[in-house]
Design an enzyme around this catalytic site. Structure first.
Site, PDB file in Angstrom:
ATOM      1  N   GLY A 139       0.751  -1.199  -0.004  1.00 28.14           N
ATOM      2  CA  GLY A 139       0.021   0.032  -0.146  1.00 28.14           C
ATOM      3  C   GLY A 139       0.752   1.173   0.183  1.00 28.14           C
ATOM      4  O   GLY A 139       2.056   1.284   0.075  1.00 28.14           O
ATOM      5  N   HIS A 140       0.239   2.364   0.238  1.00 24.27           N
ATOM      6  CA  HIS A 140       1.005   3.816  -0.146  1.00 24.27           C
ATOM      7  C   HIS A 140       1.997   3.852   1.120  1.00 24.27           C
ATOM      8  O   HIS A 140       1.524   3.395   2.212  1.00 24.27           O
ATOM      9  CB  HIS A 140       0.106   4.804   0.021  1.00 24.27           C
ATOM     10  CG  HIS A 140      -0.984   4.874   1.094  1.00 24.27           C
ATOM     11  ND1 HIS A 140      -0.466   5.524   2.406  1.00 24.27           N
ATOM     12  CD2 HIS A 140      -2.141   4.318   1.468  1.00 24.27           C
ATOM     13  CE1 HIS A 140      -1.443   5.427   3.238  1.00 24.27           C
ATOM     14  NE2 HIS A 140      -2.595   4.835   2.624  1.00 24.27           N
ATOM     15  N   ASP A 141       3.029   4.252   0.756  1.00 24.28           N
ATOM     16  CA  ASP A 141       3.841   4.827   2.115  1.00 24.28           C
ATOM     17  C   ASP A 141       4.580   3.711   2.793  1.00 24.28           C
ATOM     18  O   ASP A 141       4.937   3.964   3.936  1.00 24.28           O
ATOM     19  CB  ASP A 141       3.096   5.862   2.987  1.00 24.28           C
ATOM     20  CG  ASP A 141       2.997   7.152   2.390  1.00 24.28           C
ATOM     21  OD1 ASP A 141       3.685   8.049   2.128  1.00 24.28           O
ATOM     22  OD2 ASP A 141       1.665   7.162   2.170  1.00 24.28           O
ATOM     23  N   GLY A 158      -1.223   0.391   4.074  1.00 30.68           N
ATOM     24  CA  GLY A 158      -0.372   1.536   4.204  1.00 30.68           C
ATOM     25  C   GLY A 158       0.412   1.987   5.271  1.00 30.68           C
ATOM     26  O   GLY A 158       0.006   1.534   6.475  1.00 30.68           O
ATOM     27  N   ASN A 159       1.425   2.827   5.199  1.00 34.01           N
ATOM     28  CA  ASN A 159       2.231   3.143   6.240  1.00 34.01           C
ATOM     29  C   ASN A 159       3.174   1.882   7.178  1.00 34.01           C
ATOM     30  O   ASN A 159       3.468   2.157   8.059  1.00 34.01           O
ATOM     31  CB  ASN A 159       1.733   4.160   7.121  1.00 34.01           C
ATOM     32  CG  ASN A 159       1.198   5.416   6.298  1.00 34.01           C
ATOM     33  OD1 ASN A 159       2.126   6.168   6.147  1.00 34.01           O
ATOM     34  ND2 ASN A 159       0.113   5.548   6.079  1.00 34.01           N
TER      35      ASN A 159
END
Length: 222
Positions: A139-141, A158-159
């Site tokens: 996912g993102h980041d 994410g993250n």
């Protein structure tokens, strides 16, 4: 074309060989020179029609004299780190399967393998010598530190942050915003819902620490 060697001659080398062939089908990029393995009994072994031509010492000598490129096809990140230390003058390439989806906003180090149907989203940071295997999603980041191994079918929300030399087993999931300590092993099918703050082997749903870690026990060295 770049003169390319693949380090390792076990099962994963077959995937990497085919990836090189697929990349060359799209654009002639690599002149494949052969396989490298420090098990001297494997000299001359054939893998998908390609030959083990020497050891890392042989490759080190070549890199002193020529512009040599290589990729490591060994699942255990600690072995990849050791090999990198032996070969300071080798140029490490990134191999990205043509069927992978990589955001233009992602950041990559060097020596990275990204398999078929992998999806890497914006602002991901992939450290040197990471392996991201077939069908995994970032996912993102998401941040992967150096020498991380992501096995097939992993989902990182994410993250997520994964520490150096960690291994995420087949089909494991890590929910958003969690951090995985260096040298941790997340077992196949595990679901991580808390930060992993101590290295070791984690398994189950939700994932819990079950013993001290030894990536060599769970990973195929070659």
């Amino acid at each position: 074309m770049k003169k390319l060697f693949i380090i390792g001659s076990g099962g994963f080398s077959k995937q990497v060989i085919e990836m090189v062939e697929r990349i060359n089908e799209q654009e002639e990029t690599y002149a494949f020179q052969g396989l490298i393995d420090d098990n001297h009994s494997l000299l001359g072994k054939r893998v998908l029609g390609y030959t083990v031509v020497g050891s890392t010492k042989y490759l080190s000598r070549l890199s002193e004299e020529d512009d040599i490129h290589a990729i490591i096809a060994i699942a255990d990140g600690t072995y990849r780190e050791d090999i990198c230390n032996k070969l300071p003058k080798v140029n490490w390439v990134n191999l990205i399967h043509p069927e992978a989806t990589l955001s233009k906003y992602a950041s990559l180090g060097e020596g990275i393998v990204i398999g078929a149907r992998v999806i890497i989203n914006p602002d991901c940071v992939i450290g040197d010598q990471c392996h991201i295997n077939i069908g995994s999603t970032l996912g993102h980041d998401v941040t992967l530190s150096e020498f991380v191994t992501v096995m097939p079918g992993v989902n990182l929300s994410g993250n997520v942050m994964v520490g150096k030399n960690s291994m995420i087993g087949t089909g494991a999931s890590i929910i958003q915003g969690k951090t995985i300590q260096d040298n941790a092993v997340i077992g196949a099918g595990a679901v991580v819902v808390w930060n992993v703050e101590e290295n070791g082997v984690y398994a189950g749903v939700p994932a819990k620490r079950i013993r001290d870690s030894s990536i060599v026990d769970l990973g195929d060295k070659l």
